[in-house]
Write a protein that holds these residues in place. Sequence first.
Motif, PDB file in Angstrom:
ATOM      1  N   GLU A  12      36.163  39.184  40.513  1.00 29.44           N
ATOM      2  CA  GLU A  12      34.875  39.780  40.844  1.00 29.44           C
ATOM      3  C   GLU A  12      34.203  38.889  41.871  1.00 29.44           C
ATOM      4  OE1 GLU A  12      32.132  41.580  37.867  1.00 29.44           O
ATOM      5  OE2 GLU A  12      30.774  40.011  38.589  1.00 29.44           O
ATOM      6  N   ARG A  14      30.825  38.330  44.522  1.00 30.20           N
ATOM      7  CA  ARG A  14      29.452  38.619  44.936  1.00 30.20           C
ATOM      8  C   ARG A  14      29.154  37.721  46.112  1.00 30.20           C
ATOM      9  NH1 ARG A  14      25.915  41.168  41.255  1.00 30.20           N
ATOM     10  NH2 ARG A  14      26.983  41.256  39.283  1.00 30.20           N
ATOM     11  N   ALA A  24      28.501  43.677  42.995  1.00 30.17           N
ATOM     12  CA  ALA A  24      29.768  42.978  42.804  1.00 30.17           C
ATOM     13  C   ALA A  24      30.933  43.875  43.200  1.00 30.17           C
ATOM     14  CB  ALA A  24      29.914  42.553  41.354  1.00 30.17           C
ATOM     15  N   TYR A  25      31.961  43.261  43.703  1.00 32.87           N
ATOM     16  CA  TYR A  25      33.203  43.936  44.046  1.00 32.87           C
ATOM     17  C   TYR A  25      34.245  43.400  43.076  1.00 32.87           C
ATOM     18  CZ  TYR A  25      37.459  45.030  46.629  1.00 32.87           C
ATOM     19  OH  TYR A  25      38.699  45.479  46.981  1.00 32.87           O
ATOM     20  N   SER A  26      34.915  44.282  42.359  1.00 29.37           N
ATOM     21  CA  SER A  26      35.887  43.858  41.356  1.00 29.37           C
ATOM     22  C   SER A  26      37.232  44.505  41.659  1.00 29.37           C
ATOM     23  CB  SER A  26      35.400  44.275  39.966  1.00 29.37           C
ATOM     24  OG  SER A  26      36.327  43.874  39.003  1.00 29.37           O
ATOM     25  N   ARG A  27      38.307  43.719  41.435  1.00 33.64           N
ATOM     26  CA  ARG A  27      39.642  44.231  41.715  1.00 33.64           C
ATOM     27  C   ARG A  27      40.667  43.421  40.927  1.00 33.64           C
ATOM     28  NH1 ARG A  27      42.356  44.942  47.655  1.00 33.64           N
ATOM     29  NH2 ARG A  27      44.232  45.933  46.905  1.00 33.64           N
TER      30      ARG A  27
END
Length: 149
Positions: A12, A14, A24-27
Amino acid sequence: MSVDPNEIVAVEMRWDVGGWMSTAYSRDITREQLGDLLKQIGDMAATAGGEQWPVPETAYAEAPGVVYEIGWVAHYAANRPLGTEAVREFWLRKAALLDRIALGDPDDRAAVQLAIEAAGRLRDFDDSGVICDPRHYVRQQYARWAKDQ
Protein backbone atom coordinates in the motif's frame (compact mmCIF):
# COMPACT_ATOMS: atom_id res chain seq x y z
CA MET A 1 16.46 -17.65 6.39
CA SER A 2 15.47 -18.11 2.76
CA VAL A 3 13.11 -15.65 1.12
CA ASP A 4 11.00 -16.74 -1.85
CA PRO A 5 11.22 -13.93 -4.45
CA ASN A 6 7.94 -15.14 -5.97
CA GLU A 7 5.97 -14.88 -2.71
CA ILE A 8 3.04 -12.48 -3.07
CA VAL A 9 2.93 -9.51 -0.69
CA ALA A 10 0.41 -6.70 -0.37
CA VAL A 11 1.78 -3.20 -0.90
CA GLU A 12 0.00 0.00 0.00
CA MET A 13 1.45 3.33 -1.03
CA ARG A 14 0.52 6.87 -0.07
CA TRP A 15 2.27 10.00 -1.08
CA ASP A 16 2.15 13.62 -0.08
CA VAL A 17 1.53 15.99 -2.96
CA GLY A 18 1.60 19.68 -2.18
CA GLY A 19 0.55 19.25 1.44
CA TRP A 20 -2.45 17.00 0.87
CA MET A 21 -2.56 13.24 1.13
CA SER A 22 -3.71 11.23 -1.84
CA THR A 23 -5.79 8.12 -1.48
CA ALA A 24 -3.86 4.94 -0.91
CA TYR A 25 -2.92 2.71 -3.81
CA SER A 26 -2.87 -1.00 -2.95
CA ARG A 27 -1.65 -3.92 -5.02
CA ASP A 28 -0.42 -7.50 -4.63
CA ILE A 29 3.06 -8.03 -6.08
CA THR A 30 5.92 -10.49 -5.69
CA ARG A 31 8.81 -9.83 -3.33
CA GLU A 32 11.09 -9.51 -6.36
CA GLN A 33 8.80 -6.85 -7.86
CA LEU A 34 8.73 -5.09 -4.48
CA GLY A 35 12.54 -5.03 -4.43
CA ASP A 36 12.58 -3.54 -7.93
CA LEU A 37 9.98 -0.95 -6.91
CA LEU A 38 11.96 0.08 -3.83
CA LYS A 39 15.11 0.39 -5.92
CA GLN A 40 13.29 2.65 -8.40
CA ILE A 41 11.92 4.82 -5.58
CA GLY A 42 15.41 5.07 -4.09
CA ASP A 43 16.87 6.00 -7.45
CA MET A 44 14.21 8.69 -7.92
CA ALA A 45 14.89 10.08 -4.45
CA ALA A 46 18.60 10.20 -5.22
CA THR A 47 17.99 12.42 -8.22
CA ALA A 48 15.20 14.56 -6.76
CA GLY A 49 17.41 17.14 -5.10
CA GLY A 50 17.92 15.19 -1.88
CA GLU A 51 21.19 13.78 -0.64
CA GLN A 52 23.01 11.92 -3.37
CA TRP A 53 23.69 8.21 -2.94
CA PRO A 54 27.34 7.48 -3.72
CA VAL A 55 28.13 5.04 -6.49
CA PRO A 56 30.01 1.93 -5.31
CA GLU A 57 33.33 3.13 -6.75
CA THR A 58 33.10 6.27 -4.63
CA ALA A 59 31.72 4.63 -1.50
CA TYR A 60 34.36 1.90 -1.44
CA ALA A 61 37.30 3.88 -2.87
CA GLU A 62 39.26 3.65 0.39
CA ALA A 63 37.97 0.25 1.50
CA PRO A 64 40.44 -2.49 2.37
CA GLY A 65 40.57 -5.52 0.09
CA VAL A 66 37.69 -8.01 0.18
CA VAL A 67 39.87 -10.76 1.66
CA TYR A 68 40.99 -8.45 4.47
CA GLU A 69 37.37 -7.50 5.21
CA ILE A 70 36.31 -11.16 5.25
CA GLY A 71 39.00 -11.71 7.87
CA TRP A 72 37.93 -8.69 9.92
CA VAL A 73 34.23 -9.66 9.90
CA ALA A 74 35.00 -13.31 10.71
CA HIS A 75 37.42 -12.36 13.50
CA TYR A 76 34.91 -9.97 15.07
CA ALA A 77 32.08 -12.52 14.84
CA ALA A 78 34.22 -15.29 16.33
CA ASN A 79 35.56 -13.19 19.20
CA ARG A 80 32.44 -11.29 20.25
CA PRO A 81 31.40 -12.41 23.74
CA LEU A 82 28.42 -14.76 23.62
CA GLY A 83 25.13 -12.99 24.22
CA THR A 84 26.39 -9.49 23.44
CA GLU A 85 25.06 -7.29 20.65
CA ALA A 86 27.43 -6.58 17.78
CA VAL A 87 28.57 -2.99 17.36
CA ARG A 88 27.47 -0.84 14.42
CA GLU A 89 30.90 -1.07 12.76
CA PHE A 90 30.44 -4.85 12.44
CA TRP A 91 27.03 -4.54 10.74
CA LEU A 92 28.32 -1.76 8.48
CA ARG A 93 31.48 -3.57 7.41
CA LYS A 94 29.63 -6.87 6.95
CA ALA A 95 26.94 -5.19 4.80
CA ALA A 96 29.56 -3.34 2.75
CA LEU A 97 31.56 -6.54 2.27
CA LEU A 98 28.52 -8.47 1.03
CA ASP A 99 27.55 -5.54 -1.20
CA ARG A 100 31.02 -5.54 -2.76
CA ILE A 101 30.87 -9.31 -3.33
CA ALA A 102 27.43 -8.97 -4.97
CA LEU A 103 28.72 -6.13 -7.16
CA GLY A 104 31.38 -8.53 -8.43
CA ASP A 105 28.69 -10.78 -9.90
CA PRO A 106 25.32 -9.04 -10.15
CA ASP A 107 23.80 -12.16 -11.76
CA ASP A 108 24.47 -14.21 -8.61
CA ARG A 109 21.01 -13.91 -7.03
CA ALA A 110 22.16 -15.54 -3.77
CA ALA A 111 24.97 -12.99 -3.32
CA VAL A 112 22.63 -10.11 -4.14
CA GLN A 113 20.01 -11.43 -1.69
CA LEU A 114 22.63 -11.76 1.08
CA ALA A 115 23.77 -8.19 0.41
CA ILE A 116 20.19 -6.92 0.61
CA GLU A 117 19.54 -8.80 3.86
CA ALA A 118 22.76 -7.51 5.46
CA ALA A 119 21.92 -3.98 4.33
CA GLY A 120 18.48 -4.34 5.89
CA ARG A 121 20.10 -5.49 9.14
CA LEU A 122 22.25 -2.35 9.20
CA ARG A 123 19.23 -0.16 8.48
CA ASP A 124 17.32 -1.92 11.29
CA PHE A 125 20.29 -1.48 13.66
CA ASP A 126 20.36 2.23 12.82
CA ASP A 127 16.57 2.39 13.19
CA SER A 128 16.62 4.33 9.94
CA GLY A 129 13.38 5.37 8.32
CA VAL A 130 15.13 5.82 4.97
CA ILE A 131 13.22 4.21 2.13
CA CYS A 132 15.55 3.31 -0.70
CA ASP A 133 17.48 0.39 -2.06
CA PRO A 134 19.08 -0.82 1.19
CA ARG A 135 22.40 -1.26 -0.58
CA HIS A 136 22.40 2.47 -1.42
CA TYR A 137 22.01 3.13 2.30
CA VAL A 138 25.04 0.91 3.05
CA ARG A 139 27.15 2.75 0.49
CA GLN A 140 26.16 6.12 1.90
CA GLN A 141 26.89 5.06 5.47
CA TYR A 142 30.16 3.34 4.54
CA ALA A 143 31.39 6.42 2.67
CA ARG A 144 30.61 8.59 5.72
CA TRP A 145 32.28 6.11 8.07
CA ALA A 146 35.39 5.71 5.90
CA LYS A 147 35.78 9.49 5.68
CA ASP A 148 35.95 9.66 9.49
CA GLN A 149 38.55 6.89 9.85
